[in-house]
Scaffold this active site. Structure first.
Site, PDB file in Angstrom:
ATOM      1  N   CYS A  44      57.585  45.150  34.613  1.00 31.17           N
ATOM      2  CA  CYS A  44      56.918  44.164  35.466  1.00 31.17           C
ATOM      3  C   CYS A  44      57.885  43.070  35.912  1.00 31.17           C
ATOM      4  O   CYS A  44      57.996  42.772  37.105  1.00 31.17           O
ATOM      5  CB  CYS A  44      55.715  43.578  34.744  1.00 31.17           C
ATOM      6  N   PHE A  45      58.608  42.465  34.969  1.00 37.48           N
ATOM      7  CA  PHE A  45      59.579  41.432  35.357  1.00 37.48           C
ATOM      8  C   PHE A  45      60.637  41.996  36.305  1.00 37.48           C
ATOM      9  O   PHE A  45      60.951  41.379  37.327  1.00 37.48           O
ATOM     10  CB  PHE A  45      60.256  40.829  34.123  1.00 37.48           C
TER      11      PHE A  45
END
Lengths: 340, 340, 340, 340
Positions: free
Chosen positions: B145-146
Site C-alpha cells: 500500500c505505501f
C-alpha cells in the site's frame, strides 16, 4: 498575587490562558478584553470557565492596569498596541508573530505587511534556548506553535553542526487553525483526512530557519499538515548528516540531546525505541522528544510532540510570565498530559 | 462469466475484493477460503456482504477451481501455496509481499525469512508502470500500500533523473494495520494522536527503493505514520533536485507527470494549488496526485492520495485481474470516491 | 438513456447524486445548476467528480430540459420553482421538506413560513411504504434523513398497534449539517464530543409523527445528536408496549419485521444479537435494522443505520427516480457499504 | 502528607489517579501494585507519568502500608482483597462494582457471581447524594461511570416524584472499555461509527435503578452506546411526567435542580438553551447538566456530561478520598476541562 490582563481573550489561546491561570498560585486574571464580546460573561465563549465573574471589556490599551499583559491578538494587531501597553509599566508577553524576528525585513516579507514598531524588541520566548534574555525582558515574543516543536527537536543537531539539510514534516491538530469556522475547519473536510497546506511556503518556515539557520549553512524546509486531531503538533524531522559525520551513532546523538535538555523541566527524552505521543502531552506544557535513529541514507529521524495550545502557545506564555516575574518557572504548569 | 476464488478472505482485503467484485459485470466469486472461519457465512465476518450465499471453506489449494485466484494471505504463507495454485491452471494475483522482489535476497533481508519459492516470478502489479508484463503473467504480485502511493508520486522525477534524494513521509489509515485488534489499533491509542512507527526501517522502504532506485543513485528514505483515519494513505514526498536541475520550474515538472500519466484512467493530476484529499479517493481505485511546488532549498514537494485497501490492495488486484483476463482495465472499478 | 438535471447541485446531496449517477446504466446527468457557481467546472466543488465536462449553470427553471429533475434546493426555495419545473413535463424529485406534509399547516407551523404551492402534492418518497403512489407521481417528495431511519425502524410496531410511546434518540454524522461551515460544524466543536440539539422540538419530529401517528394515539418524541462521524444516522428507538401486548416475544416482533420488509432489496434485518453499524451501510442505499429486544420495563429497543446522504437523501432520490421512470428499483444503487 | 497506595494501577483509572494525585497538595502516592507489571517503572505503561521513581510491585494486600488505598481492580477481584486491606487500618476507596449494592442479591444476579464479602458494606461514593455517609466510612464504593452521569441528571426529578418512566440513552467514550485491546475497541470498528451494546440489559441499569427507583414506582431503562470519543459520557435522559404533573414548567424544573445542586462545587447547571458538552469537562471532575425542556408528549429532556475516567471514576474516587480524610473536597481536583 500579581494581576494579569489578557488582551484579545476570545480565542482558543485566551481560553487556555484562563484555564491554566485558574490554578496558578501567584497570579490572578483581573481583566479580559475583546472588542466584539464587550459586556459578555466569559463562559458564553469559554464554556468551561464558569463562576469566575470575569466579563469581557472593550478597553483602550492605556487603560489596562496589570503586572503582566498577554496579547493574544492577531499578527498585525499586536504591534499596534504593544508600545502603549509597555508604557503602562506592565511586562508584555505577545502571542502573535509581530516580535519574533530579529530582522523585521524577514517579517515583512513573510507576513506581507509593514512592521510599524521597529523600536521595541521582544526576547524570543523559547525559555529552553533564551532563558537569560527573557529574564531581563519587558517584552517577550512567544514563538509559533510549529516552530516550538520543530526547533526543539532539531536544535542540538545544528548546534553541534552535524547536519546539512533538515526536512520538517509536521502534523497539527485543528485547534491551531483557531476558533473561527471556515472550510479549512469544517468537520467533513478534516475527519478521516489529511490536509497538507502551504506545502512549500508556510510563514513558520522563516521562524524555524531563523533559529536553526544561524549556526551554519544548513538547509531547512518545512511542510505542515492538518490531521483529524483536536490538539497537538507531531513533528517528524528528517535531517541529513554532513559527510564528515556519517559515522556518528544514535547513542552519540542521544547524548547531545541529554546534554542540552537534561535539566529542562518541560522536556522529556523518550527511551530507546519509545515513540512520543500527543496523548502524553495533551493539555500540558511538556515536550516529548524521541527518534534518535539513523538510516542507511545518512538520515537522522527525530520526533517531537507538543500541545499546540499549551507549549505551542499559552502554556509557554505562562512559562515566560513566570520567568519575567521571577517566579519558579513551572508554577501553574505542573499538570501532566491527559492520557488517553 | 469468469470464476474467482479468494484464499484467505477473512481480512479487510478479502472483504474489499468481495465488495467490489459484487458489482463486477464479468466475474463471479465462487469460493472463499479461511481455515479458522470454515463453515461460517460471509456476513458474520463482513457484515456488509449479505445475501450472497457465500460460506468460508477450509480447502486445499489443489482443490480450488477458478479462473483467477486472489491470495489475500500473510507474508510467508503465500509462497507456500502459490506454486500449487498455479498448477491448477488458474491465474494468481498475490496480495502479500512474497513475490514483489526481483532479488529474493532483498526479501529475505527485510522480511527476515527464507524464500521458499524462487522458481515462480510475479509481474510487479503496478499497471501504470508494468502493464505489458502483467498482461502476459500467470502470477501477478500486487504492490504494497505505501509503495503504491510513494512510487506513483515520485516515478516521473526519477525516470527523468531530476533528483538525488527523496524523503517519503506517509500517513496511513488504521485499516492498513489489519483486522486483528492490538495495542497499535486500540482506539484510545489512535484517536487524537499521530503514531510514527518503524521510523527508519519499514519493510516497504525496500520495495519503494527497488522501483525508484533502479534508475540512478537516488537516495530514497521513508517514514510511515498511523493517523486517526480509517482508510487512505496520504504521501508527502520531499525530493531534492540535483545541482544541474535547480532551474527547473514547477510547470516543467507538471508536464513530466502529464506525459507519464495523461492517459491513465485511475490517475488524476490536481490543478495548480489544489491539494489531493483522501476523501476524494475513499473507497475508490483512483490516485490523486498534486503538489508540483519547489521551495528555495531546491526541494520539490509532491503529494498523493490513495485508498490503502483499494488502489493500495484489493482494487489494484482487481485491476490486475482485469488485465490478465484481457478485460477492460477499469471494469468494476469505476465508482468514485465517497466524498465527504 | 434518460436525461437528468440537478437544480442546486453545489451541496453534499448534489455531489452524491453525481457520484451515484456516474455509474447508473440508464441515465445521464446533462445539466447541473447553481446560482453562485455559474460557469465553474464541477470538480472545483466536488473534487471527486472529475473529467465529466459538467459545468454549473445559472438557469431559469423553465429552460431546463430533462426527463427527471432533482431539486436539491433548501426548504422554501423548492416550492418556488417546482411548479415551473413540472410544467416542462419533467418528473421532479424534491429533496427539501416543502412537499413532505399531507397537511401544509403542519409544514407552516414547523418550518415557520407560508407554503406558496398548495396545488402540487408530492408522493411521500419512502418506497418501502409508498411504492404504488410513487409509481404514478410526477412529483416525489424525498423524506428527511432522520425520518427515513426513524420511520423504517418503528413502522411495523405502530402498524401492528403494539406500542403507546416511542422515544427516538438519533445520532447523526456531520455531513447532515451541510457543506457550509459554521460553529456547529467546526472540527474542534465536533471531534471527541457529542452534540444534542433542538432536543425537544426538531422539525423532523413532525415528519416522523405524520408517518407513525396516523395509525393510533401513539406518542412519538425525538431527540437528535451530532456525533463525530462523517456520514450516517444511527437510530435507537425505545418503544413502550401497550398494556395488552406486554407478553409479546422478541421473536414475534422479528416476525412482524420480516413480514413487512422481507422482500425489500434495501432493507436488511440483522441476526439475533447482531448490532447494525454505520460502517456496513456507509456510501450505500441499504438500511440495516436490528435490536428486537424487550426489557423488564416493557420497552422494545430497535436500532437502525442508514447513510444520511444516500438512503437519507440522494440514494433514496435515485431509488424514487428509478420508480417513476419504470426502471428496476435498485439500478445504480447496488454497491455495498464501505466497510470498514 | 498522607500516603496513598493504588492496587491494580495498570489500567486507565490507575493512570488517572496518578495524573491527578501528582498535583494534589496533601497526599503522595507511595505504592502502586500490579501482578503482571511487577518491577516495571510506571512510565512504560503510563507514558505521561515520568520521573516519579514509581515502580509497580506485586504485593500482598496485608503488606500494603498507606493511609488510603484505591482498589482499581476488576469486579470480583476487589471483594477478594478489600477485607484484608481494611484490616491494615487504611481507608479504602474501591472502584469496582463489588460494593455498590445495598442488596448483594442484585449484584449476584447482574454480575453473575457469588458475593464473597457480605460483611463489609461500602458507602455509595456519590458525594453529592451521600456525603454524610462517606465521611464516616472506612470503605467507599465508587459508583459506575454511566450511573454517575445518569443518576445526577435525573435525581431531582425522582426525588420530587415527578416522573413515571425514564429512558436513559448514554453515549460513552471508548476509554470506558479499558486498556485491553479487543474487537470492541479496534479503531476501524469505532471510528465513523456508533456502537449500541447490551441494549436492554447492561449491568449499570441495576445500579441506576437502585438509586432512582427507591423513591417510587418509576420505570428506569437504559441503553449505552460507544461513540468515537476518547473520554466522556454524554447522557440524554428522556423522562415522562406523571399525569398529575403535566403542567409543570421548565423553569420550575430548573428550580428543583438549583435547589438540589446549587452549592455543589463540581456540578454546573447550564444556562437556558445552553447544551452541555464533553469538551467542557474533559479531564476534569466537573459535571455539566442542561436540558430542562418539556415537549408536547410530556417528556422532559435532561442532558449531562462527565469525563468517564474522572467524575466517572478516578476523580470521584479522589473526591471521596478527600472526604474520608477530612480534607477540602475539591483539593487536587480544581483544574478545569480541556476545551477544545
Amino acid at each position: 498575587m500579581k494581576n494579569v490582563a489578557i488582551v484579545g481573550a476570545s480565542g482558543y489561546t485566551g481560553g487556555e490562558l484562563l484555564r491554566m491561570l485558574s490554578v496558578h498560585p501567584e497570579v490572578e486574571v483581573t481583566e479580559i478584553t475583546s472588542r466584539k464580546l464587550d459586556g459578555q460573561p466569559v463562559h458564553k465563549t469559554h464554556p468551561h470557565i464558569r463562576d469566575t465573574g470575569l466579563v469581557f471589556k472593550d478597553k483602550k490599551p492605556s487603560d489596562i492596569d496589570a503586572d503582566v499583559i498577554f496579547t493574544a491578538t492577531p499578527h498585525g494587531a499586536s504591534m499596534k498596541i504593544v508600545p502603549e501597553l509597555l508604557e503602562t509599566g506592565a511586562k508584555v508577553v505577545d502571542l502573535s508573530g509581530d516580535y519574533r524576528y530579529r530582522n523585521t525585513e524577514v517579517y515583512e516579507k513573510w507576513y506581507g505587511m509593514k512592521h510599524t514598531d521597529k523600536k521595541n524588541k521582544g526576547a524570543f520566548g523559547l525559555p529552553e534556548l533564551y532563558r537569560d534574555e527573557i529574564e531581563k525582558a519587558n517584552l517577550v515574543s512567544n514563538p509559533g506553535c510549529f516552530p516550538t516543536g520543530a526547533i526543539l527537536s532539531s536544535y542540538p543537531l545544528v548546534k553541534n553542526d552535524l547536519v546539512e539539510k533538515i526536512v520538517i514534516d509536521s502534523k497539527s491538530g485543528v485547534s491551531g487553525a483557531g476558533v473561527t469556522p471556515s472550510g479549512t475547519t469544517h468537520y467533513p473536510n478534516i475527519a478521516d483526512n489529511v490536509n497538507p497546506y502551504k506545502i512549500s511556503a508556510h510563514r513558520h518556515t522563516s521562524e524555524i530557519q531563523q533559529e536553526l539557520h544561524g549556526f551554519d549553512d544548513v538547509k531547512v524546509s518545512f511542510t505542515p499538515h492538518l490531521v483529524p486531531v483536536n490538539r497537538g503538533i507531531q513533528t517528524t524531522s528528517h535531517s541529513f548528516l554532513k559527510e564528515e559525520h556519517l559515522d556518528i551513532t544514535p547513542d552519540e546523538i542521544r547524548s547531545l540531546y541529554e546534554e542540552e535538555y537534561g535539566d529542562e523541566y518541560f522536556i522529556k527524552l523518550m527511551d530507546e525505541g519509545e515513540i512520543p505521543h500527543l496523548s502524553s502531552v495533551r493539555g500540558s506544557n511538556f515536550v516529548h522528544i524521541g527518534g534518535f535513529e539513523i538510516d542507511e541514507t545518512g538520515r537522522i529521524v527525530m520526533l517531537s510532540c507538543i500541545d499546540n495550545l499549551v507549549k505551542g502557545a499559552s502554556g509557554q506564555a505562562i512559562q515566560n510570565m513566570n520567568i519575567v516575574l521571577g517566579l519558579k518557572e513551572q508554577l501553574g504548569l505542573q499538570h501532566l498530559g491527559i492520557y488517553p
